[in-house]
Enzyme design. Structure first.
Site, PDB file in Angstrom:
ATOM      1  N   HIS A 200       0.805  -1.239   0.000  1.00 41.13           N
ATOM      2  CA  HIS A 200       0.000   0.000   0.000  1.00 41.13           C
ATOM      3  C   HIS A 200       0.830   1.276   0.000  1.00 41.13           C
ATOM      4  O   HIS A 200       0.279   2.367  -0.103  1.00 41.13           O
ATOM      5  CB  HIS A 200      -1.016  -0.003   1.152  1.00 41.13           C
ATOM      6  CG  HIS A 200      -0.455   0.274   2.516  1.00 41.13           C
ATOM      7  ND1 HIS A 200      -0.541   1.504   3.117  1.00 41.13           N
ATOM      8  CD2 HIS A 200       0.187  -0.520   3.394  1.00 41.13           C
ATOM      9  CE1 HIS A 200       0.020   1.445   4.324  1.00 41.13           C
ATOM     10  NE2 HIS A 200       0.468   0.218   4.511  1.00 41.13           N
ATOM     11  N   THR A 236      -5.579 -19.706   4.892  1.00 39.01           N
ATOM     12  CA  THR A 236      -5.939 -19.641   3.477  1.00 39.01           C
ATOM     13  C   THR A 236      -5.315 -18.411   2.834  1.00 39.01           C
ATOM     14  O   THR A 236      -5.425 -17.309   3.371  1.00 39.01           O
ATOM     15  CB  THR A 236      -7.484 -19.575   3.340  1.00 39.01           C
ATOM     16  OG1 THR A 236      -8.024 -20.711   4.016  1.00 39.01           O
ATOM     17  CG2 THR A 236      -7.913 -19.570   1.883  1.00 39.01           C
ATOM     18  N   CYS A 322       1.483   5.225  12.318  1.00 36.11           N
ATOM     19  CA  CYS A 322       1.324   4.172  13.331  1.00 36.11           C
ATOM     20  C   CYS A 322       1.488   4.692  14.755  1.00 36.11           C
ATOM     21  O   CYS A 322       1.134   4.001  15.704  1.00 36.11           O
ATOM     22  CB  CYS A 322       2.339   3.059  13.118  1.00 36.11           C
ATOM     23  SG  CYS A 322       2.005   2.166  11.629  1.00 36.11           S
TER      24      CYS A 322
HETATM   25  N1  PLP Z   1       8.043  -0.095   8.004  1.00 32.88           N
HETATM   26  C1  PLP Z   1       8.057   1.186   7.617  1.00 32.88           C
HETATM   27  C2  PLP Z   1       9.372   1.883   7.459  1.00 32.88           C
HETATM   28  C3  PLP Z   1       6.858   1.866   7.352  1.00 32.88           C
HETATM   29  O1  PLP Z   1       6.886   3.138   6.970  1.00 32.88           O
HETATM   30  C4  PLP Z   1       5.646   1.154   7.506  1.00 32.88           C
HETATM   31  C5  PLP Z   1       4.355   1.833   7.266  1.00 32.88           C
HETATM   32  O2  PLP Z   1       3.886   2.621   8.045  1.00 32.88           O
HETATM   33  C6  PLP Z   1       5.686  -0.185   7.902  1.00 32.88           C
HETATM   34  C7  PLP Z   1       6.902  -0.774   8.146  1.00 32.88           C
HETATM   35  C8  PLP Z   1       4.430  -0.988   8.101  1.00 32.88           C
HETATM   36  O3  PLP Z   1       3.815  -1.276   6.882  1.00 32.88           O
HETATM   37  P1  PLP Z   1       2.341  -1.922   6.869  1.00 32.88           P
HETATM   38  O4  PLP Z   1       1.394  -0.785   6.943  1.00 32.88           O
HETATM   39  O5  PLP Z   1       2.269  -2.667   5.579  1.00 32.88           O
HETATM   40  O6  PLP Z   1       2.250  -2.808   8.048  1.00 32.88           O
END
Ligand code: PLP
Length: 378
Positions: A200, A236, A322
């Site tokens: 994404h 799955t 996050c």
């Molecule tokens: N690692 C980094 C450096 C990211 O920027 C992100 C996304 O926020 C992720 C990992 C996590 O990706 P995903 O949203 O696919 O869990």
């Protein structure tokens, strides 16, 4: 709408969307069903795996499809720790990792008794390679660093790091979070044992990621169930997502250089404009990924500026998505900012080939307006 948060996620590419819908409609069978409908789906998954492998110059059996990069990071770190714990329990990472890496290391320490060493970074977001070399011991089983930092965009020299690790201790495994590098800067997996990717961030589907695991590296699976993904991830298969990942990646790689050349110009424009403003301090190093530009406006609360700009339909982040609910300093800025005030007032712009220069002009105007209308809070 002016969207300047492409590091958080990207809109879905139309061709990917159409291919995905077709797959959902026409290939709904369980990839593990032992009849022709199932074989058709598993055949398409394997084709996708082969196609991705050829683009990344690796072997198809070195690819494990996952639900996201956070899962891939967890799978790599915890799986390697459990696999190699009989050799040692010393693991190394940096102070600027994504929360999925950081939290995995913390859990390995707090719940499973591993010893973690954290590499400091300078204010360019760079680790000291000599410190890393000195840190690696006989019982070091894993090192994990990112390639491109998701907040300030610093680019770590991952091939050099791989050489240092394997020269010092050939048994130590090296995992790299490549999420913010894929489709943006060249990727070379030679010397790297494990690497995580997400769809994404490159105009693909949410809930779709993959882990590269080279043939010499073993992992204890975290989801034990059926035979899927070489027994490393039961459940799955999300077949339509796994199949369409190949197309997502092909589209991103085909246009990578053209997009890079375009985005670097946008980044230069923004840097020059921001530099003219005395209130603004740029946190991203000069040689950072042009897709990210982090800056601070000391004494302004970043959340307040974000919400002010939102009223003009302009979207950017105060920190990575996050950890956006937290109000304190981001751990990356805590490690890289030259002082606490700079760290506390950071904002992240992230760009795309879809970004128009005109949008950046509007953003700059709106920022100027925000700085006169919003009161300084600190
Ligand atoms: N690692 C980094 C450096 C990211 O920027 C992100 C996304 O926020 C992720 C990992 C996590 O990706 P995903 O949203 O696919 O869990």
């Amino acid at each position: 709408m002016i969207y300047l948060d492409y590091a958080a996620t990207t809109p879905l590419n139309r061709d990917v969307y159409e291919a995905y819908i077709k797959l959902l409609k026409n290939y709904f069978a369980n990839a593990d069903s032992a009849y022709s409908l199932g074989y058709q789906v598993s055949g398409l998954i394997e084709k996708s795996r082969e196609h991705i492998a050829s683009m990344l110059k690796i072997q198809p059996q070195e690819i494990i499809f996952t639900s996201c990069a956070s899962e891939a990071n967890n799978m790599a770190i915890k799986g390697a720790c459990f696999q190699y714990s009989n050799r040692g329990k010393h693991i190394i990472t940096t102070k600027i990792e994504h929360s999925s890496v950081d939290a995995s290391f913390k859990q390995m320490a707090e719940v499973f008794g591993f010893e973690v060493d954290y590499l400091d970074v300078d204010n360019q977001g760079m680790i000291d390679l000599q410190v890393l070399e000195n840190m690696i011991r006989e019982d070091t089983i894993l090192v994990s660093t990112m390639y491109v930092n998701n907040e300030i965009g610093s680019i770590l020299p991952v091939s050099l790091i791989a050489d240092i690790i394997h020269r010092k201790n050939p048994k130590t495994r090296y995992h790299v979070d490549m999420v913010q590098a894929l489709g943006k800067i060249p990727i070379n997996l030679k010397g790297i044992d494990l690497a995580s990717f997400s769809a994404h961030k490159i105009y693909g589907l949410k809930g779709s990621g993959l882990l590269y695991k080279n043939h010499r590296t073993l992992l204890i699976p975290l989801i034990t169930a059926g035979q899927q993904e070489y027994g490393l991830r039961g459940g799955t298969s999300d077949s339509a997502k796994d199949i369409v990942f190949a197309k997502t990646l092909r589209l991103a790689l085909e246009a990578q250089q053209e997009h890079y050349d375009y985005v670097i110009e946008l980044n230069q424009y923004l840097r020059e404009e921001l530099k003219k403003r005395e209130a603004v301090f740029i946190n991203s190093p000069k040689n950072a990924s042009p897709y990210l530009l982090n800056f601070s406006v000391p004494h302004y609360k970043p959340e307040v500026l974000v919400h002010y700009l939102e009223t003009s339909d302009i979207y950017l982040s105060a920190r990575s998505a996050c950890t956006s609910k937290k109000q304190d300093i981001s751990h990356t800025l805590q490690a890289t900012a030259i002082n606490e005030e700079i760290g506390l007032s950071a904002l992240r712009l992230s760009l795309s080939h879809l970004t128009q220069k005109e949008e950046l002009k509007i953003f700059i105007k709106a920022l100027d307006q925000a700085l006169t209308e919003v009161k300084k809070q600190r």
